[in-house]
Design an enzyme around this catalytic site. Structure first.
Site, PDB file in Angstrom:
ATOM      1  N   ASN A 123      28.502  33.871  41.108  1.00 41.63           N
ATOM      2  CA  ASN A 123      28.851  34.112  42.468  1.00 41.63           C
ATOM      3  C   ASN A 123      29.542  32.369  42.987  1.00 41.63           C
ATOM      4  O   ASN A 123      29.417  31.510  42.137  1.00 41.63           O
ATOM      5  CB  ASN A 123      27.562  34.217  43.567  1.00 41.63           C
ATOM      6  CG  ASN A 123      26.457  33.371  43.154  1.00 41.63           C
ATOM      7  OD1 ASN A 123      26.547  32.219  43.538  1.00 41.63           O
ATOM      8  ND2 ASN A 123      25.451  33.742  42.435  1.00 41.63           N
ATOM      9  N   ARG A 124      29.689  32.328  44.143  1.00 41.89           N
ATOM     10  CA  ARG A 124      30.525  30.958  44.518  1.00 41.89           C
ATOM     11  C   ARG A 124      29.520  29.863  44.873  1.00 41.89           C
ATOM     12  O   ARG A 124      29.938  28.921  45.418  1.00 41.89           O
ATOM     13  CB  ARG A 124      31.148  31.350  45.706  1.00 41.89           C
ATOM     14  CG  ARG A 124      32.534  32.324  45.610  1.00 41.89           C
ATOM     15  CD  ARG A 124      33.116  32.732  47.020  1.00 41.89           C
ATOM     16  NE  ARG A 124      34.192  33.631  46.778  1.00 41.89           N
ATOM     17  CZ  ARG A 124      35.393  33.248  46.622  1.00 41.89           C
ATOM     18  NH1 ARG A 124      35.887  31.750  46.265  1.00 41.89           N
ATOM     19  NH2 ARG A 124      36.495  34.114  46.356  1.00 41.89           N
TER      20      ARG A 124
END
Ligand code: C5P
Length: 225
Positions: free
Chosen positions: A30-31
């Protein structure tokens, strides 16, 4: 100024984003940059706490004075957080933990076979570390979660706070460029007591200080011995 209001306390902060391996070279991630969790760790050290920072896949320098435990996957983070949480006064789950992981791990790199369709990747649920902390907490331990929501931010936040039995939930409104990797953040901090603290857009440090203010207000007084 908060001064050293966390002196004599042990706090655990998770930061970054877990990676769930597909094969030796690929993962589902994920970011999350880890910036918010690292700001929480730095500010807690400055306020006198002993800090265990459980980091997942973060490319940031270790904050001075914190004990950093490096993890990769949600399962690794779970073990590190639960073991550090044993004697913790507060646990703040700022990490983006993958909700799902691939059901199976390919021991060798998946190849693209000529002309063949790719195999689907089946997912299974990861353990919810925050929910587990809420269930197994010691009396007096303060549990803080984060939630990134794109819509119905407050209603979803309230439901999540109750479901995970946390004391505080920091709710961010996210869009692709609103939070991740940026030095600033805007949030509402919901309390199990019904409170809602609005934090205007500002440095992640400022949000961290407000989180510790709210945590400190919920800690039981230190015993005199
Ligand atoms: O359910 P959701 O992923 O939105 O919840 C976010 C909060 O729960 C964050 O504090 C995150 O660190 C925590 N979490 C967790 N374990 C998971 C998923 C989320 O501790 N498997």
């Amino acid at each position: 100024a908060a001064g050293r209001d966390l002196a004599g306390r042990h706090v655990v902060v998770s930061a970054g984003g877990t990676r769930e391996a597909i094969d030796p070279v690929r993962f589902i991630g994920n970011r999350s940059s880890g910036l918010q969790g690292y700001a929480l760790a730095r500010t807690a050290v400055a306020r006198g706490a002993r800090v265990t920072l459980v980091a997942a896949n973060v490319a940031l320098p270790d904050p001075a004075g914190a004990d950093v435990v490096a993890t990769g996957s949600a399962e690794e983070m779970r073990k590190a957080v639960l073991s550090a949480a044993g004697d913790a006064d507060a646990v703040v789950m700022a990490a983006a933990v993958a909700d799902f992981r691939p059901a199976g791990y390919h021991g060798s790199k998946i190849k693209k076979a000529d002309g063949a369709e790719p195999e689907p990747i089946r997912l299974v649920k990861n353990p919810d570390i925050l929910a587990e902390l809420g269930e197994t907490r010691r009396p007096g331990q303060v549990i803080v979660g984060f939630a990134a929501e794109t819509d119905d931010v407050l209603a979803n936040g309230r439901a999540k706070l109750a479901r995970k039995r946390s004391d505080l939930l920091v709710v961010n409104q996210v869009g692709e460029e609103m939070t991740f990797g940026r030095p600033d953040n805007a949030a509402v901090v919901l309390g199990a007591d019904g409170s809602a603290t609005e934090v205007p857009r500002g440095p992640k440090e400022a949000l961290a200080e407000i989180v510790w203010d709210l945590v400190a207000a919920r800690l039981e007084p230190l015993s005199p011995d």
